[in-house]
Design a protein around this motif. Structure first.
Motif, PDB file in Angstrom:
ATOM      1  N   ALA A 118     -21.875 -26.382  -2.864  1.00 21.77           N
ATOM      2  CA  ALA A 118     -21.541 -27.813  -2.785  1.00 21.77           C
ATOM      3  C   ALA A 118     -22.629 -28.660  -3.447  1.00 21.77           C
ATOM      4  CB  ALA A 118     -21.353 -28.223  -1.325  1.00 21.77           C
ATOM      5  N   LEU A 119     -23.887 -28.299  -3.217  1.00 22.21           N
ATOM      6  CA  LEU A 119     -25.002 -29.078  -3.777  1.00 22.21           C
ATOM      7  C   LEU A 119     -25.026 -28.973  -5.304  1.00 22.21           C
ATOM      8  CD1 LEU A 119     -27.502 -30.802  -3.034  1.00 22.21           C
ATOM      9  CD2 LEU A 119     -28.841 -28.694  -3.052  1.00 22.21           C
ATOM     10  N   ALA A 120     -24.852 -27.757  -5.821  1.00 21.92           N
ATOM     11  CA  ALA A 120     -24.891 -27.559  -7.274  1.00 21.92           C
ATOM     12  C   ALA A 120     -23.724 -28.274  -7.953  1.00 21.92           C
ATOM     13  CB  ALA A 120     -24.846 -26.062  -7.593  1.00 21.92           C
ATOM     14  N   GLU A 121     -22.517 -28.146  -7.399  1.00 25.45           N
ATOM     15  CA  GLU A 121     -21.368 -28.808  -8.009  1.00 25.45           C
ATOM     16  C   GLU A 121     -21.503 -30.333  -7.920  1.00 25.45           C
ATOM     17  OE1 GLU A 121     -19.052 -27.695  -9.898  1.00 25.45           O
ATOM     18  OE2 GLU A 121     -19.323 -25.530  -9.646  1.00 25.45           O
ATOM     19  N   THR A 122     -22.197 -30.819  -6.878  1.00 30.89           N
ATOM     20  CA  THR A 122     -22.404 -32.266  -6.748  1.00 30.89           C
ATOM     21  C   THR A 122     -23.413 -32.771  -7.778  1.00 30.89           C
ATOM     22  OG1 THR A 122     -21.934 -32.177  -4.384  1.00 30.89           O
ATOM     23  CG2 THR A 122     -23.121 -34.115  -5.177  1.00 30.89           C
ATOM     24  N   LEU A 123     -24.548 -32.080  -7.885  1.00 33.74           N
ATOM     25  CA  LEU A 123     -25.641 -32.609  -8.714  1.00 33.74           C
ATOM     26  C   LEU A 123     -25.539 -32.191 -10.183  1.00 33.74           C
ATOM     27  CD1 LEU A 123     -28.630 -32.059  -6.231  1.00 33.74           C
ATOM     28  CD2 LEU A 123     -27.327 -34.169  -6.659  1.00 33.74           C
ATOM     29  N   LEU A 124     -24.909 -31.031 -10.443  1.00 31.33           N
ATOM     30  CA  LEU A 124     -24.893 -30.515 -11.824  1.00 31.33           C
ATOM     31  C   LEU A 124     -23.494 -30.166 -12.329  1.00 31.33           C
ATOM     32  CD1 LEU A 124     -27.811 -27.886 -11.445  1.00 31.33           C
ATOM     33  CD2 LEU A 124     -28.001 -30.218 -12.328  1.00 31.33           C
ATOM     34  N   GLU A 135     -21.167 -40.734  -3.247  1.00 29.73           N
ATOM     35  CA  GLU A 135     -22.145 -40.714  -2.147  1.00 29.73           C
ATOM     36  C   GLU A 135     -21.912 -39.517  -1.249  1.00 29.73           C
ATOM     37  OE1 GLU A 135     -21.785 -44.554  -0.237  1.00 29.73           O
ATOM     38  OE2 GLU A 135     -23.337 -45.333  -1.578  1.00 29.73           O
ATOM     39  N   VAL A 136     -20.642 -39.162  -1.058  1.00 29.14           N
ATOM     40  CA  VAL A 136     -20.274 -38.056  -0.170  1.00 29.14           C
ATOM     41  C   VAL A 136     -19.400 -37.076  -0.952  1.00 29.14           C
ATOM     42  CG1 VAL A 136     -19.091 -37.407   1.968  1.00 29.14           C
ATOM     43  CG2 VAL A 136     -20.319 -39.592   1.841  1.00 29.14           C
ATOM     44  N   ALA A 137     -19.805 -35.823  -0.981  1.00 30.27           N
ATOM     45  CA  ALA A 137     -18.995 -34.807  -1.661  1.00 30.27           C
ATOM     46  C   ALA A 137     -18.833 -33.614  -0.722  1.00 30.27           C
ATOM     47  CB  ALA A 137     -19.668 -34.363  -2.951  1.00 30.27           C
ATOM     48  N   PHE A 138     -17.662 -32.989  -0.774  1.00 35.07           N
ATOM     49  CA  PHE A 138     -17.440 -31.798   0.039  1.00 35.07           C
ATOM     50  C   PHE A 138     -17.055 -30.643  -0.865  1.00 35.07           C
ATOM     51  CE2 PHE A 138     -15.747 -28.873   3.110  1.00 35.07           C
ATOM     52  CZ  PHE A 138     -16.532 -29.104   4.232  1.00 35.07           C
ATOM     53  N   GLY A 139     -17.733 -29.516  -0.706  1.00 43.13           N
ATOM     54  CA  GLY A 139     -17.419 -28.306  -1.463  1.00 43.13           C
ATOM     55  C   GLY A 139     -16.749 -27.303  -0.540  1.00 43.13           C
ATOM     56  N   VAL A 140     -15.574 -26.840  -0.961  1.00 40.83           N
ATOM     57  CA  VAL A 140     -14.803 -25.878  -0.173  1.00 40.83           C
ATOM     58  C   VAL A 140     -14.871 -24.534  -0.881  1.00 40.83           C
ATOM     59  CG1 VAL A 140     -12.408 -25.210   0.297  1.00 40.83           C
ATOM     60  CG2 VAL A 140     -13.163 -27.530   0.807  1.00 40.83           C
ATOM     61  N   GLY A 148     -17.564 -24.059   3.635  1.00 38.40           N
ATOM     62  CA  GLY A 148     -17.692 -25.373   3.024  1.00 38.40           C
ATOM     63  C   GLY A 148     -19.092 -25.911   3.153  1.00 38.40           C
ATOM     64  N   GLY A 149     -19.354 -26.966   2.390  1.00 35.43           N
ATOM     65  CA  GLY A 149     -20.647 -27.626   2.447  1.00 35.43           C
ATOM     66  C   GLY A 149     -20.478 -29.112   2.227  1.00 35.43           C
ATOM     67  N   LEU A 150     -21.249 -29.882   2.996  1.00 34.12           N
ATOM     68  CA  LEU A 150     -21.178 -31.346   2.922  1.00 34.12           C
ATOM     69  C   LEU A 150     -22.470 -31.872   2.307  1.00 34.12           C
ATOM     70  CD1 LEU A 150     -19.971 -34.116   3.716  1.00 34.12           C
ATOM     71  CD2 LEU A 150     -20.946 -33.770   6.007  1.00 34.12           C
ATOM     72  N   VAL A 151     -22.320 -32.673   1.251  1.00 28.66           N
ATOM     73  CA  VAL A 151     -23.482 -33.245   0.573  1.00 28.66           C
ATOM     74  C   VAL A 151     -23.381 -34.769   0.639  1.00 28.66           C
ATOM     75  CG1 VAL A 151     -24.706 -33.440  -1.634  1.00 28.66           C
ATOM     76  CG2 VAL A 151     -23.682 -31.255  -0.956  1.00 28.66           C
ATOM     77  N   VAL A 152     -24.420 -35.396   1.182  1.00 27.02           N
ATOM     78  CA  VAL A 152     -24.445 -36.853   1.304  1.00 27.02           C
ATOM     79  C   VAL A 152     -25.702 -37.371   0.602  1.00 27.02           C
ATOM     80  CG1 VAL A 152     -24.518 -38.808   2.912  1.00 27.02           C
ATOM     81  CG2 VAL A 152     -23.190 -36.767   3.497  1.00 27.02           C
ATOM     82  N   HIS A 153     -25.503 -38.296  -0.331  1.00 26.81           N
ATOM     83  CA  HIS A 153     -26.612 -38.837  -1.126  1.00 26.81           C
ATOM     84  C   HIS A 153     -27.484 -37.724  -1.704  1.00 26.81           C
ATOM     85  CE1 HIS A 153     -25.961 -42.613   1.446  1.00 26.81           C
ATOM     86  NE2 HIS A 153     -25.348 -42.750   0.292  1.00 26.81           N
ATOM     87  N   GLY A 154     -26.839 -36.680  -2.206  1.00 28.04           N
ATOM     88  CA  GLY A 154     -27.555 -35.604  -2.894  1.00 28.04           C
ATOM     89  C   GLY A 154     -28.260 -34.606  -1.996  1.00 28.04           C
ATOM     90  N   LYS A 155     -28.025 -34.699  -0.685  1.00 25.16           N
ATOM     91  CA  LYS A 155     -28.667 -33.755   0.254  1.00 25.16           C
ATOM     92  C   LYS A 155     -27.601 -33.041   1.086  1.00 25.16           C
ATOM     93  CE  LYS A 155     -32.959 -35.136  -0.557  1.00 25.16           C
ATOM     94  NZ  LYS A 155     -33.708 -34.319  -1.514  1.00 25.16           N
ATOM     95  N   VAL A 251     -15.359 -37.028  -3.516  1.00 23.39           N
ATOM     96  CA  VAL A 251     -14.812 -35.919  -4.305  1.00 23.39           C
ATOM     97  C   VAL A 251     -14.770 -34.671  -3.413  1.00 23.39           C
ATOM     98  CG1 VAL A 251     -15.039 -34.509  -6.408  1.00 23.39           C
ATOM     99  CG2 VAL A 251     -15.982 -36.831  -6.383  1.00 23.39           C
ATOM    100  N   ILE A 252     -13.732 -33.847  -3.606  1.00 20.75           N
ATOM    101  CA  ILE A 252     -13.686 -32.523  -2.965  1.00 20.75           C
ATOM    102  C   ILE A 252     -13.575 -31.474  -4.075  1.00 20.75           C
ATOM    103  CG2 ILE A 252     -12.396 -30.978  -1.426  1.00 20.75           C
ATOM    104  CD1 ILE A 252     -11.409 -33.451   0.091  1.00 20.75           C
ATOM    105  N   VAL A 253     -14.463 -30.480  -4.053  1.00 21.79           N
ATOM    106  CA  VAL A 253     -14.433 -29.392  -5.043  1.00 21.79           C
ATOM    107  C   VAL A 253     -13.966 -28.128  -4.336  1.00 21.79           C
ATOM    108  CG1 VAL A 253     -15.752 -28.137  -6.786  1.00 21.79           C
ATOM    109  CG2 VAL A 253     -16.467 -30.436  -6.122  1.00 21.79           C
ATOM    110  N   ILE A 254     -12.990 -27.442  -4.924  1.00 19.42           N
ATOM    111  CA  ILE A 254     -12.428 -26.243  -4.286  1.00 19.42           C
ATOM    112  C   ILE A 254     -12.813 -24.999  -5.082  1.00 19.42           C
ATOM    113  CG2 ILE A 254     -10.350 -25.180  -3.346  1.00 19.42           C
ATOM    114  CD1 ILE A 254     -10.212 -27.883  -2.312  1.00 19.42           C
ATOM    115  N   GLY A 255     -13.717 -24.196  -4.544  1.00 22.34           N
ATOM    116  CA  GLY A 255     -14.115 -22.951  -5.202  1.00 22.34           C
ATOM    117  C   GLY A 255     -13.489 -21.732  -4.547  1.00 22.34           C
TER     118      GLY A 255
END
Ligand SMILES: [Zn+2]
Length: 305
Positions: A118-124, A135-140, A148-155, A251-255
């Protein structure tokens, strides 16, 4: 080398991969190296393999790391400082962060591999393409398991128990199948690849891979296949709508392997509208990932970005 670097290690069940990125421009990969985990040889051997890998990379780039981020199976329980929920079972109960810091002589940070994804797909990765101001991204991850992973303000949000983002073990189906986690009807027991294949087998008496089931449903040649696909898209809509109702991510990213199924982004997306608390209106971009297998190791490196 005088550029500031980010070190990441993805601790997988079969391979351990190290990536070194430039801090100022993390898309710039300085070096990637791998070694076999050989996890059957036990915990001490895994630590020794990581040390060999770090020494090798240090030798090539001419400097030792000050800090390394690790993507791990399972999570570090923040209340006991030991690992739990790892499928590389010899890691469970071990003080992995402390042992790595002592062996490697540097600072370490650990995060679950779904959180690193989730962090990598959010930042890169994918989130940058869709909404770089998210501001808020969720990686599934929807594959053999569901995470899953929750990333808020890049953390990453790890949470009090270290289970932040562990949406795969929310209850999705009353009286559903038993889950390895001890509960029944978890998201993972309904919409993971093996769960869907099991459902098809139960209703058809035949074993088929998800890919073949999807094709049979498309051809309208097999009612059990059509029922399996209906189950997949409908429960996907239910499960994702709960994420949106709680966090309303930008955004939601589905891996994962099941995440490649195109139907999730058409019919599955329509079902989110049916279940969301927003008068059937959904604007959330639900997208495929961009970084492939690299997400874990890049996310690990970005723990110190
Ligand atoms: Zn479960």
């Amino acid at each position: 080398m005088n550029k500031e670097l980010l070190w990441g290690i993805d601790l997988g069940g079969t391979k351990i991969e190290c990536a070194v990125l430039e801090k100022k421009n993390p898309s710039q990969v300085v070096l990637r190296e791998r070694i076999d985990t050989e996890s059957a040889k036990g915990y001490d051997h895994i630590i020794a393999q990581i040390k060999i890998l770090v020494d090798r990379v240090s030798g090539i780039i001419g400097e030792k790391p000050k800090a390394i981020g690790f993507a791990t199976p399972g999570v570090l329980n923040p209340l006991t400082n030991t690992m739990k929920n790892c499928n590389t079972v010899c890691l469970n109960g071990q003080a992995l962060a402390t042992d790595l810091a002592n062996t490697l002589g540097c600072e370490v940070k650990l995060a679950n591999d779904a959180n690193c994804f989730a962090l990598a797909e959010t930042l890169l990765g994918a989130v940058q393409d869709v909404n770089p101001n998210a501001e808020v991204a969720f990686g599934v991850i929807m594959g053999t398991g569901v995470g899953g992973g929750l990333v808020v303000h890049g953390k990453i949000i790890n949470g009090l128990h270290g289970i932040g983002g562990e949406w795969g073990h929310n209850i999705l189906e009353d009286d559903g199948d038993a889950c390895y986690c001890g509960k029944s009807g978890c998201v993972e027991t309904v919409i993971s690849g093996p769960a869907l294949e099991k459902y098809y087998e139960k209703h058809s008496g035949k074993k088929m891979k998800l890919k073949e089931i999807l094709q049979a449903a498309k051809d309208h040649s097999d009612s059990a296949a059509e029922a399996t696909v209906e189950r997949m898209v409908d429960y996907f809509g239910r499960a994702i709508s709960t994420l949106i109702n709680v966090m309303d991510p930008d955004v939601i990213v589905i891996g994962g392997g099941v995440g490649n199924v195109d139907l999730l982004y058409s019919e599955g997306y329509e079902r989110i509208k049916k279940y969301i608390f927003n008068s059937r209106e959904v604007h959330t971009p639900v997208v495929k990932p961009k970084l492939g297998d690299s997400a874990g190791v890049f996310g690990a490196a970005m723990l110190y970005s």
